[in-house]
Design a protein around this motif. Structure first.
Motif, PDB file in Angstrom:
ATOM      1  N   PRO A   3       0.815  -1.214   0.000  1.00 37.02           N
ATOM      2  CA  PRO A   3       0.000   0.000   0.000  1.00 37.02           C
ATOM      3  C   PRO A   3       0.846   1.260   0.000  1.00 37.02           C
ATOM      4  O   PRO A   3       1.995   1.260   0.466  1.00 37.02           O
ATOM      5  CB  PRO A   3      -0.806  -0.124   1.302  1.00 37.02           C
ATOM      6  N   VAL A   4       0.286   2.338  -0.526  1.00 40.19           N
ATOM      7  CA  VAL A   4       0.982   3.631  -0.521  1.00 40.19           C
ATOM      8  C   VAL A   4       1.116   4.155   0.905  1.00 40.19           C
ATOM      9  O   VAL A   4       2.135   4.739   1.285  1.00 40.19           O
ATOM     10  CB  VAL A   4       0.236   4.639  -1.414  1.00 40.19           C
ATOM     11  N   VAL A   5       0.082   3.972   1.701  1.00 39.21           N
ATOM     12  CA  VAL A   5       0.128   4.257   3.142  1.00 39.21           C
ATOM     13  C   VAL A   5      -0.398   3.019   3.850  1.00 39.21           C
ATOM     14  O   VAL A   5      -1.161   2.237   3.275  1.00 39.21           O
ATOM     15  CB  VAL A   5      -0.718   5.498   3.518  1.00 39.21           C
ATOM     16  N   PRO A   6       0.000   2.797   5.104  1.00 39.41           N
ATOM     17  CA  PRO A   6      -0.505   1.613   5.822  1.00 39.41           C
ATOM     18  C   PRO A   6      -2.025   1.629   5.900  1.00 39.41           C
ATOM     19  O   PRO A   6      -2.636   2.666   6.156  1.00 39.41           O
ATOM     20  CB  PRO A   6       0.128   1.751   7.212  1.00 39.41           C
ATOM     21  N   LEU A   7      -2.630   0.486   5.650  1.00 39.73           N
ATOM     22  CA  LEU A   7      -4.079   0.383   5.735  1.00 39.73           C
ATOM     23  C   LEU A   7      -4.498   0.013   7.164  1.00 39.73           C
ATOM     24  O   LEU A   7      -3.772  -0.698   7.858  1.00 39.73           O
ATOM     25  CB  LEU A   7      -4.586  -0.657   4.744  1.00 39.73           C
ATOM     26  N   PRO A   8      -5.665   0.472   7.594  1.00 38.89           N
ATOM     27  CA  PRO A   8      -6.103   0.213   8.973  1.00 38.89           C
ATOM     28  C   PRO A   8      -6.665  -1.197   9.118  1.00 38.89           C
ATOM     29  O   PRO A   8      -7.878  -1.407   9.267  1.00 38.89           O
ATOM     30  CB  PRO A   8      -7.172   1.284   9.194  1.00 38.89           C
ATOM     31  N   GLY A  21      -0.303  -7.884   9.612  1.00 47.03           N
ATOM     32  CA  GLY A  21      -0.108  -9.105   8.835  1.00 47.03           C
ATOM     33  C   GLY A  21      -1.218  -9.447   7.881  1.00 47.03           C
ATOM     34  O   GLY A  21      -1.113 -10.415   7.122  1.00 47.03           O
ATOM     35  N   THR A  22      -2.301  -8.650   7.849  1.00 46.74           N
ATOM     36  CA  THR A  22      -3.415  -8.925   6.953  1.00 46.74           C
ATOM     37  C   THR A  22      -3.040  -8.565   5.513  1.00 46.74           C
ATOM     38  O   THR A  22      -2.493  -7.495   5.261  1.00 46.74           O
ATOM     39  CB  THR A  22      -4.659  -8.109   7.356  1.00 46.74           C
ATOM     40  N   ALA A  23      -3.331  -9.447   4.572  1.00 44.80           N
ATOM     41  CA  ALA A  23      -3.063  -9.199   3.152  1.00 44.80           C
ATOM     42  C   ALA A  23      -4.382  -9.132   2.397  1.00 44.80           C
ATOM     43  O   ALA A  23      -5.230 -10.014   2.551  1.00 44.80           O
ATOM     44  CB  ALA A  23      -2.181 -10.295   2.571  1.00 44.80           C
ATOM     45  N   ILE A  24      -4.580  -8.078   1.603  1.00 45.15           N
ATOM     46  CA  ILE A  24      -5.823  -7.940   0.841  1.00 45.15           C
ATOM     47  C   ILE A  24      -5.573  -7.872  -0.663  1.00 45.15           C
ATOM     48  O   ILE A  24      -6.518  -7.774  -1.431  1.00 45.15           O
ATOM     49  CB  ILE A  24      -6.605  -6.685   1.279  1.00 45.15           C
ATOM     50  N   GLY A  25      -4.330  -7.916  -1.089  1.00 49.70           N
ATOM     51  CA  GLY A  25      -4.024  -7.807  -2.511  1.00 49.70           C
ATOM     52  C   GLY A  25      -3.884  -9.167  -3.167  1.00 49.70           C
ATOM     53  O   GLY A  25      -4.347 -10.196  -2.664  1.00 49.70           O
ATOM     54  N   GLN A  26      -3.244  -9.185  -4.336  1.00 49.73           N
ATOM     55  CA  GLN A  26      -2.976 -10.418  -5.044  1.00 49.73           C
ATOM     56  C   GLN A  26      -2.093 -11.328  -4.202  1.00 49.73           C
ATOM     57  O   GLN A  26      -1.367 -10.856  -3.328  1.00 49.73           O
ATOM     58  CB  GLN A  26      -2.247 -10.123  -6.357  1.00 49.73           C
ATOM     59  N   GLY A  51       1.093 -12.953  -3.054  1.00 46.99           N
ATOM     60  CA  GLY A  51       2.431 -12.384  -3.147  1.00 46.99           C
ATOM     61  C   GLY A  51       2.529 -10.953  -2.673  1.00 46.99           C
ATOM     62  O   GLY A  51       3.614 -10.381  -2.636  1.00 46.99           O
ATOM     63  N   SER A  52       1.379 -10.356  -2.279  1.00 46.22           N
ATOM     64  CA  SER A  52       1.392  -8.975  -1.794  1.00 46.22           C
ATOM     65  C   SER A  52       1.931  -8.917  -0.365  1.00 46.22           C
ATOM     66  O   SER A  52       1.814  -9.864   0.416  1.00 46.22           O
ATOM     67  CB  SER A  52      -0.018  -8.384  -1.820  1.00 46.22           C
ATOM     68  N   ARG A  53       2.503  -7.773  -0.042  1.00 41.00           N
ATOM     69  CA  ARG A  53       2.975  -7.513   1.306  1.00 41.00           C
ATOM     70  C   ARG A  53       1.776  -7.337   2.243  1.00 41.00           C
ATOM     71  O   ARG A  53       0.713  -6.870   1.805  1.00 41.00           O
ATOM     72  CB  ARG A  53       3.825  -6.242   1.291  1.00 41.00           C
ATOM     73  N   PRO A  54       1.924  -7.660   3.520  1.00 39.11           N
ATOM     74  CA  PRO A  54       0.849  -7.346   4.469  1.00 39.11           C
ATOM     75  C   PRO A  54       0.427  -5.886   4.358  1.00 39.11           C
ATOM     76  O   PRO A  54       1.249  -4.983   4.210  1.00 39.11           O
ATOM     77  CB  PRO A  54       1.492  -7.655   5.824  1.00 39.11           C
ATOM     78  N   SER A  55      -0.865  -5.659   4.433  1.00 37.62           N
ATOM     79  CA  SER A  55      -1.434  -4.374   4.061  1.00 37.62           C
ATOM     80  C   SER A  55      -1.182  -3.260   5.067  1.00 37.62           C
ATOM     81  O   SER A  55      -1.505  -2.099   4.809  1.00 37.62           O
ATOM     82  CB  SER A  55      -2.940  -4.531   3.842  1.00 37.62           C
ATOM     83  N   ASP A  56      -0.596  -3.611   6.218  1.00 34.41           N
ATOM     84  CA  ASP A  56      -0.249  -2.569   7.186  1.00 34.41           C
ATOM     85  C   ASP A  56       1.184  -2.076   7.004  1.00 34.41           C
ATOM     86  O   ASP A  56       1.634  -1.197   7.740  1.00 34.41           O
ATOM     87  CB  ASP A  56      -0.432  -3.087   8.615  1.00 34.41           C
ATOM     88  N   LEU A  57       1.911  -2.603   6.006  1.00 37.30           N
ATOM     89  CA  LEU A  57       3.311  -2.225   5.758  1.00 37.30           C
ATOM     90  C   LEU A  57       3.398  -1.469   4.440  1.00 37.30           C
ATOM     91  O   LEU A  57       3.291  -2.061   3.364  1.00 37.30           O
ATOM     92  CB  LEU A  57       4.210  -3.466   5.722  1.00 37.30           C
ATOM     93  N   ALA A  58       3.604  -0.173   4.527  1.00 34.61           N
ATOM     94  CA  ALA A  58       3.521   0.683   3.340  1.00 34.61           C
ATOM     95  C   ALA A  58       4.823   0.702   2.547  1.00 34.61           C
ATOM     96  O   ALA A  58       5.896   0.331   3.031  1.00 34.61           O
ATOM     97  CB  ALA A  58       3.160   2.110   3.755  1.00 34.61           C
TER      98      ALA A  58
END
Length: 273
Positions: free
Chosen positions: A102-107, A111-116, A118-125
């Motif tokens: 993500p461009v900025v950490p998502l709330p 460790g939660t992943a919401i992308g394809q 192979g995506s990084r955890p969504s709290d790590l920008a």
């Protein structure tokens, strides 16, 4: 095939990102069509494999290792190549990278992943360095090579620039913003320069691949979740073979494509339909 039937005999191509994946396949295809191919990438060992594959098939290739993100290093590598070849007739801007974050950490929970897959955890920008790396690899490197090589094409009254875009710019998806921004820039660079150069014998087109298994995408392609995700999206129910991209590059580089410019050609099994 007899050399007299090879459409790119006496032409020289330069292909970036040619150490592996799509770039290697395009370089091998151009060489098989008769072109001398300058192969460019950061990793010299990978370029050696590409050169060996081309030479084993009877073609000619020259390795030009450099960091595409560094215009000075690109200039050095091009200067060295031009000591061996008289000029470059075909430029394939293929080098690419991606950071799925993500461009900025998502709330979300850590460790939660919401992308394809192979995506990084969504709290790590994304870091600033990662953002710059993606834009510099796709866009800055392409522009550096265009500035170095297209004036020579003008002098010869003929040239081909083939940019590798992506069908993904036709849709939004989570955690791929820098890649989409970079490939969107490549699309508009293709169209703008095609119009600017149309009167001077230099065509500019883009190949926009869909899903092809490469080192950059293997996390997606090799997971059960990824395979299910791909099957759901692609009407042809398969992913692409990089040789299909190489065949299209050979056509766009040849004389019979001289009236085609400013086009973005999607090779995606119908995914953008």
């Amino acid at each position: 095939m007899s050399e007299s039937f090879l459409p790119l005999t006496d032409r020289t191509a330069l292909v970036t990102g040619a150490g592996r994946g799509i770039g290697r396949s395009i370089a091998v295809s151009l060489a098989a069509a008769g072109a001398t191919v300058v192969v460019m990438a950061r990793t010299a060992d990978q370029l050696d494999v590409t050169v060996a594959e081309i030479e084993a098939a009877g073609g000619r290739a020259i390795a030009a290792p450099c960091d595409i993100r560094d215009p000075a290093d690109v200039g050095r590598a091009v200067a060295a190549a031009l000591e061996v070849v008289p000029g470059v007739d075909i430029l394939v801007n293929n080098a690419g990278n991606n950071v799925k974050a993500p461009v900025v950490p998502l709330p979300v929970a850590p460790g939660t992943a919401i992308g394809q897959p192979g995506s990084r955890p969504s709290d790590l920008a994304l870091s600033d360095e990662e953002w710059d790396s993606v834009l510099d690899t796709h866009v800055r490197g392409s522009i550096a090579l265009i500035r170095l090589l297209v004036p020579g094409m003008f002098d010869r009254g003929r040239g081909r620039v083939i940019n590798i875009g992506s069908s993904s710019v036709m849709r939004a998806s989570n955690l791929t913003t820098p890649y989409k921004v970079a490939k969107g820039a490549i699309t508009h660079l293709t169209q703008s320069l095609a119009k600017e150069w149309a009167a001077y014998g230099v065509t500019v087109n883009a190949i926009a691949p869909g899903h092809f298994r490469t080192d950059m995408t293997k996390a997606l392609h090799d997971s059960p979740e990824g395979q299910a995700w791909l099957k759901e999206r692609i009407p042809m129910q398969r992913t692409g073979d990089t040789r299909e991209l190489g065949a299209l590059a050979v056509f766009l580089a040849g004389d019979l494509a001289s009236f085609i410019t400013g086009q973005v050609i999607y090779v995606d099994g119908g995914e953008t339909l």
